[in-house]
Design an enzyme around this catalytic site. Structure first.
Site, mmCIF file in Angstrom:
data_model
loop_
_atom_site.group_PDB
_atom_site.id
_atom_site.type_symbol
_atom_site.label_atom_id
_atom_site.label_comp_id
_atom_site.label_asym_id
_atom_site.label_seq_id
_atom_site.Cartn_x
_atom_site.Cartn_y
_atom_site.Cartn_z
ATOM 1 N N ARG A 160 0.827 -1.206 0.000
ATOM 2 C CA ARG A 160 0.000 0.000 0.000
ATOM 3 C C ARG A 160 0.865 1.261 0.000
ATOM 4 O O ARG A 160 0.536 2.260 -0.640
ATOM 5 C CB ARG A 160 -0.934 -0.011 1.224
ATOM 6 C CG ARG A 160 -1.955 1.111 1.195
ATOM 7 C CD ARG A 160 -3.015 0.951 2.271
ATOM 8 N NE ARG A 160 -4.023 1.984 2.168
ATOM 9 C CZ ARG A 160 -4.424 2.748 3.177
ATOM 10 N NH1 ARG A 160 -3.908 2.577 4.386
ATOM 11 N NH2 ARG A 160 -5.326 3.684 2.993
ATOM 12 N N HIS A 201 0.525 4.422 -2.560
ATOM 13 C CA HIS A 201 0.310 5.795 -2.107
ATOM 14 C C HIS A 201 1.475 6.695 -2.492
ATOM 15 O O HIS A 201 1.306 7.889 -2.701
ATOM 16 C CB HIS A 201 0.050 5.829 -0.596
ATOM 17 C CG HIS A 201 -1.349 5.440 -0.237
ATOM 18 N ND1 HIS A 201 -2.095 6.095 0.709
ATOM 19 C CD2 HIS A 201 -2.172 4.476 -0.736
ATOM 20 C CE1 HIS A 201 -3.298 5.534 0.802
ATOM 21 N NE2 HIS A 201 -3.360 4.553 -0.052
ATOM 22 N N ASN A 236 -3.278 9.250 4.556
ATOM 23 C CA ASN A 236 -2.056 8.459 4.757
ATOM 24 C C ASN A 236 -1.821 8.058 6.209
ATOM 25 O O ASN A 236 -0.901 7.292 6.503
ATOM 26 C CB ASN A 236 -0.832 9.226 4.227
ATOM 27 C CG ASN A 236 -0.729 9.124 2.715
ATOM 28 O OD1 ASN A 236 -1.237 8.169 2.125
ATOM 29 N ND2 ASN A 236 -0.079 10.097 2.089
ATOM 30 N N HIS A 291 -6.075 -5.746 -2.882
ATOM 31 C CA HIS A 291 -6.905 -5.936 -1.687
ATOM 32 C C HIS A 291 -7.173 -7.420 -1.411
ATOM 33 O O HIS A 291 -8.053 -7.753 -0.637
ATOM 34 C CB HIS A 291 -8.211 -5.141 -1.809
ATOM 35 C CG HIS A 291 -8.012 -3.648 -1.686
ATOM 36 N ND1 HIS A 291 -9.043 -2.750 -1.789
ATOM 37 C CD2 HIS A 291 -6.900 -2.905 -1.451
ATOM 38 C CE1 HIS A 291 -8.578 -1.510 -1.650
ATOM 39 N NE2 HIS A 291 -7.279 -1.580 -1.445
HETATM 40 C C1 HEM Z 1 -8.958 1.476 -6.346
HETATM 41 C C2 HEM Z 1 -8.960 2.367 -5.393
HETATM 42 C C3 HEM Z 1 -8.485 2.059 -3.994
HETATM 43 C C4 HEM Z 1 -9.096 2.502 -2.855
HETATM 44 C C5 HEM Z 1 -10.324 3.363 -2.778
HETATM 45 C C6 HEM Z 1 -8.361 1.987 -1.752
HETATM 46 C C7 HEM Z 1 -8.651 2.232 -0.425
HETATM 47 C C8 HEM Z 1 -8.111 1.530 0.636
HETATM 48 C C9 HEM Z 1 -8.562 1.641 1.989
HETATM 49 C C10 HEM Z 1 -9.648 2.570 2.499
HETATM 50 C C11 HEM Z 1 -7.832 0.781 2.717
HETATM 51 C C12 HEM Z 1 -7.961 0.517 4.218
HETATM 52 C C13 HEM Z 1 -7.087 1.446 5.008
HETATM 53 C C14 HEM Z 1 -7.304 1.232 6.488
HETATM 54 O O1 HEM Z 1 -8.463 1.167 6.926
HETATM 55 O O2 HEM Z 1 -6.317 1.099 7.221
HETATM 56 C C15 HEM Z 1 -6.921 0.118 1.840
HETATM 57 C C16 HEM Z 1 -6.008 -0.828 2.226
HETATM 58 C C17 HEM Z 1 -5.074 -1.357 1.361
HETATM 59 N N1 HEM Z 1 -4.873 -1.015 0.028
HETATM 60 FE FE1 HEM Z 1 -6.126 0.072 -1.098
HETATM 61 N N2 HEM Z 1 -7.310 1.243 -2.219
HETATM 62 C C18 HEM Z 1 -7.354 1.261 -3.593
HETATM 63 C C19 HEM Z 1 -6.446 0.679 -4.447
HETATM 64 C C20 HEM Z 1 -5.299 0.033 -4.016
HETATM 65 C C21 HEM Z 1 -4.207 -0.334 -4.891
HETATM 66 C C22 HEM Z 1 -4.127 -0.028 -6.369
HETATM 67 C C23 HEM Z 1 -3.289 -0.959 -4.108
HETATM 68 C C24 HEM Z 1 -1.934 -1.521 -4.469
HETATM 69 C C25 HEM Z 1 -1.555 -1.809 -5.699
HETATM 70 C C26 HEM Z 1 -3.828 -1.015 -2.767
HETATM 71 C C27 HEM Z 1 -3.245 -1.632 -1.688
HETATM 72 C C28 HEM Z 1 -3.822 -1.729 -0.435
HETATM 73 C C29 HEM Z 1 -3.346 -2.614 0.591
HETATM 74 C C30 HEM Z 1 -2.230 -3.651 0.456
HETATM 75 C C31 HEM Z 1 -4.123 -2.374 1.726
HETATM 76 C C32 HEM Z 1 -3.981 -3.019 3.113
HETATM 77 C C33 HEM Z 1 -2.989 -2.204 3.918
HETATM 78 C C34 HEM Z 1 -2.637 -2.804 5.285
HETATM 79 O O3 HEM Z 1 -3.139 -3.847 5.681
HETATM 80 O O4 HEM Z 1 -1.795 -2.209 5.957
HETATM 81 N N3 HEM Z 1 -5.031 -0.368 -2.759
HETATM 82 N N4 HEM Z 1 -7.102 0.597 0.567
#
Ligand code: HEM
Ligand code: HEM
Length: 699
Positions: free
Chosen positions: A438, A442, A470, A572
């Site tokens: 993530r 970002h 962030n 995800h």
């Molecule tokens: C398509 C639009 C996307 C949205 C709206 C989005 C939004 C989010 C949100 C809200 C979270 C949860 C954050 C939290 O509650 O701590 C999350 C987690 C995450 N996102 Fe996305 N995301 C998107 C695309 C992506 C992309 C493209 C990637 C990587 C290529 C990605 C990788 C991750 C990962 C790995 C997590 C888990 C992080 C953790 O467990 O520490 N996301 N995302």
């Protein structure tokens, strides 16, 4: 994972506790009759010489797929040995005429993955003609147990072999042989003594509760009405939140709240803090007759390794069958049995949490990560056509400034160095995987892939990382880059030659692979950015409530197609999401696009006003596996965020979801392709950037 037979044995370093040594010698001498001549380390040397490697490989594959295998296998061995000896009798199926050991109430919580491990390893052994029907299920369980301990970072030991499988298995035989969660010290001591295991062995073996899960019901009597005064009040209040009265009986929490996945001596340190979950755990410290053993094992990790492995060997000698008392079972768990325990593996929820107040992360910002692991347990041509179409859309993205061998003459081993540093970090803290992935996303979306997201704020400048969106970036992603950078800079040739941005790109590729995802060549040659402002984040990152048009245009702003966007969202498939991010889909009225089963589980796990640190897994089915399950989830309405589910709900992108759900290989291909494109966004070269010495600060 390679088979570590060659690993050098750990030396006991200065037993600083005379007491420990004295007590141990005394106790080890108490049961000389336990030296079991019938078992030997090289029992299969001429029968099936590679048996240990074959088992290791089968177990490693299973663990990779399902990490809970580790604790499940270890507990299975314990429950097998304590009842009628180590003879795999616990695996036998009940029949209409015989209720077997495994159906005794205390064994109903044995996780199916332990059984499955033995079955898979047995199949692997029997696939070798020389070994066919030559190795007992009991021995395979003993080897597998030794292996899972090692895989969780615990000690290695030589496993004694030569057991036969038992010829009987009755539920009645379990009565009074296994300790219950409320046992007191005398009960524990005498139960183990019945099998020739000393109090010292019993305490050391209890250290197995450094891994694995426990259902709320097992310690409920320590919480409600009046909190057990021997329980740490912080732990009690967290447990009260995670295990409210009448909680779903499938909810479980980790036995070791501090290092739940690491096989170490943390369990004993927990007891010193009142953080043992079961009465039978905490009593080992509360009762001053065993407290000194707990203190000794808490103080010295090497001693714990030594005494734990010695006690495991003794446990492995209990009630060994030879001659006509046993045989080699062809089928460790006959089919009836198998379907039975598989059906027991109904979707169950596991609450995994960490006690945030004790987390000692060196690197800010470290969010606390109480997480709830929610584990429940379609048109190729179109895909190809859509992809080809979309792949052709941005030929200008081929980025001449980045190349695969950029560091070939500068720091030739950079990729290996980073891999090793990342692997060490992931082993210690598995949440590193999602955190790093993530972080890269970002970073790249805002001012390009230039590690600007890592910069710390100053009194005069609020940096990217302090933008609200962030703040939920997990500290372990930052820490990974910092550790890998330190490892790279430790090589004189590489010192100050590799950018933080490139290290993040390599580390991201590596964590994907480590989670079972695809490998790809990573392009390198980025410089680190020279500015980082919170303001620059505005409008660059998608929010959890974005609709398809918003998502598409945000990615398009960085040259990424809708197809790329959908494929990248497959990230995800790992990681966590805080309840607040999808709260608006739950309360008042459940979002009709959400699967009702998921909704009701989430309502339970994320009640209104839940602790803001609580997070659930983004992929409820294979939360730790990097695979295309995410897309299958969307087909079921099991996307957690609005921005996830909309990819399926909106029929303009549904076909992409269907295609990626249907074909795992295609997902791998398009995901890695899109990651490579993401890595090319806004790359800095020349005077636009530099090589930062400290990834968190401008030089
Ligand atoms: C398509 C639009 C996307 C949205 C709206 C989005 C939004 C989010 C949100 C809200 C979270 C949860 C954050 C939290 O509650 O701590 C999350 C987690 C995450 N996102 Fe996305 N995301 C998107 C695309 C992506 C992309 C493209 C990637 C990587 C290529 C990605 C990788 C991750 C990962 C790995 C997590 C888990 C992080 C953790 O467990 O520490 N996301 N995302
Ligand atoms: C000293 C007495 C012991 C008692 C009273 C005890 C009791 C328990 C209980 C109640 C659970 C939770 C079951 C559940 O809720 O699903 C558990 C889990 C576990 N126990 Fe023990 N145990 C003891 C000793 C041991 C020993 C000696 C070992 C292995 C050497 C062991 C290995 C495990 C493991 C690995 C788990 C986690 C299983 C999983 O996550 O699937 N225990 N134990």
């Amino acid at each position: 994972m390679s088979h570590p037979t060659q690993k050098k044995k750990k030396q006991m370093s200065h037993p600083n506790l005379l007491l420990l040594a004295a007590a141990a010698v005394l106790l080890l001498c108490q049961f000389p009759h336990l030296a079991n001549a019938r078992l030997s380390q090289n029992y299969y040397a001429n029968i099936c010489p590679n048996v240990e490697t074959i088992v290791w490989d089968a177990v490693a594959a299973k663990v990779k797929q399902t990490p809970v295998t580790i604790a499940a296998t270890l507990r299975l061995f314990f429950h097998d040995c304590m009842v009628e000896g180590c003879d795999a009798s616990v695996m036998i199926a009940s029949t209409p005429n015989n209720k077997a050991e495994k159906d005794h109430p205390i064994n109903l919580s044995l996780a199916g993955d332990g059984f499955d491990t033995v079955i898979k390893a047995k199949a692997a052994v029997d696939a070798v003609p020389q070994c066919w029907n030559k190795v007992s299920c009991a021995d395979i369980l003993a080897i597998a147990t030794r292996d899972v301990i090692k895989m969780a970072g615990g000690p290695w030991y030589d496993v004694e072999l030569g057991r036969l499988d038992g010829l009987r298995s009755t539920a009645a035989s379990v009565n009074g042989r296994l300790p219950g969660p409320d046992s007191n010290l005398d009960q524990l001591t005498s139960l183990f003594a019945a099998n020739g295991l000393s109090q010292f062995d019993m305490v050391a073996l209890s250290g197995a509760h450094t891994v694995g899960l426990v259902h709320c019901s097992q310690f409920a009597n320590r919480l409600y009405n009046r909190v057990d005064p021997t329980m740490n009040p912080n732990l009690a209040s967290q447990l009260l939140r995670l295990c409210p009265k009448n909680v779903d009986p499938d909810v479980a929490v980790v036995l070791d709240p501090f290092t739940p996945n690491q096989f170490d001596n943390q369990y004993f340190k927990n007891l010193q803090k009142g953080a043992g979950l079961l009465t039978s755990d905490q009593v080992l410290y509360t009762d001053n007759r065993s407290r000194r053993i707990v203190n000794a094992l808490a103080q010295n990790a090497t001693s714990f390794d030594k005494y734990f492995t010695s006690a495991m060997k003794k446990l492995g000698r209990v009630g060994v069958k030879t001659g006509s008392n046993g045989n080699i079972r062809h089928d460790c768990a006959p089919l009836a049995n198998l379907s039975h325990f598989l059906s027991r593996q109904k979707p169950h929820m596991t609450l995994v949490f960490f006690l945030s107040e004790y987390r000692s992360m060196a690197v800010p910002p470290s969010r606390s990560i109480p997480s709830i692991f929610l584990m429940a347990r379609s048109s190729l041509l179109l895909l190809a056509a859509a992809a080809v179409l979309l792949l052709c859309q941005f030929p200008h993205l081929a980025n001449a400034r980045l190349r695969r061998n950029y560091y070939a003459n500068i720091c030739p081993n950079v990729e290996t160095i980073v891999w090793d540093a990342v692997a060490a970090k992931v082993k210690q803290t598995p949440v590193t995987i999602a955190a790093t992935l993530r972080l890269f996303f970002h970073d790249c979306m805002v001012e390009g892939c230039d590690a600007s997201v890592m910069i710390a704020s100053t009194p005069n400048n609020k940096a990217e990382k302090d933008h609200p969106i962030n703040l939920s970036l997990a500290g372990d992603g930052f820490d990974t880059v910092i550790k890998a950078k330190a490892a790279v800079d430790a090589v004189p040739e590489c010192w100050n030659k590799v950018s933080c941005a490139d290290i993040l790109a390599i580390a991201t590729r590596d964590v994907i692979k480590m989670a079972g995802g695809p490998w790809y060549d990573v392009e390198l040659g980025r410089l680190d950015g020279l500015r980082s402002t919170a303001a620059s984040v505005n409008g660059r990152l998608p929010g959890p409530d974005s609709n398809l048009d918003q998502l598409t245009s945000l990615f398009a702003a960085n040259g990424l197609s809708q197809f790329d966007m959908v494929a990248l969202s497959g990230a995800h498939t790992v990681g966590l999401v805080h309840c607040s991010q999808f709260a608006n889909r739950l309360y008042n009225r459940v979002d009709p696009t959400m699967n009702p089963n998921l909704a009701s589980q989430l309502l339970r796990l994320c009640p209104k006003n839940v602790d803001p640190d609580i997070a659930v897994v983004l992929d409820p089915f294979t939360p730790n596996q990097f695979d295309n399950q995410y897309f299958k989830n969307l087909q079921k309405g099991a996307g957690l965020l609005t921005s996830d589910q909309v990819l399926y709900t909106d029929n303009r992108s549904r076909r992409i979801v269907n295609a990626l759900a249907q074909n795992a290989t295609s997902f791998d291909k398009y995901f890695t392709y899109a990651m490579t494109k993401l890595g090319r966004v806004g790359v800095k070269t020349g005077s636009d950037g530099n090589i930062r010495r400290d990834c968190a600060f401008f030089n």
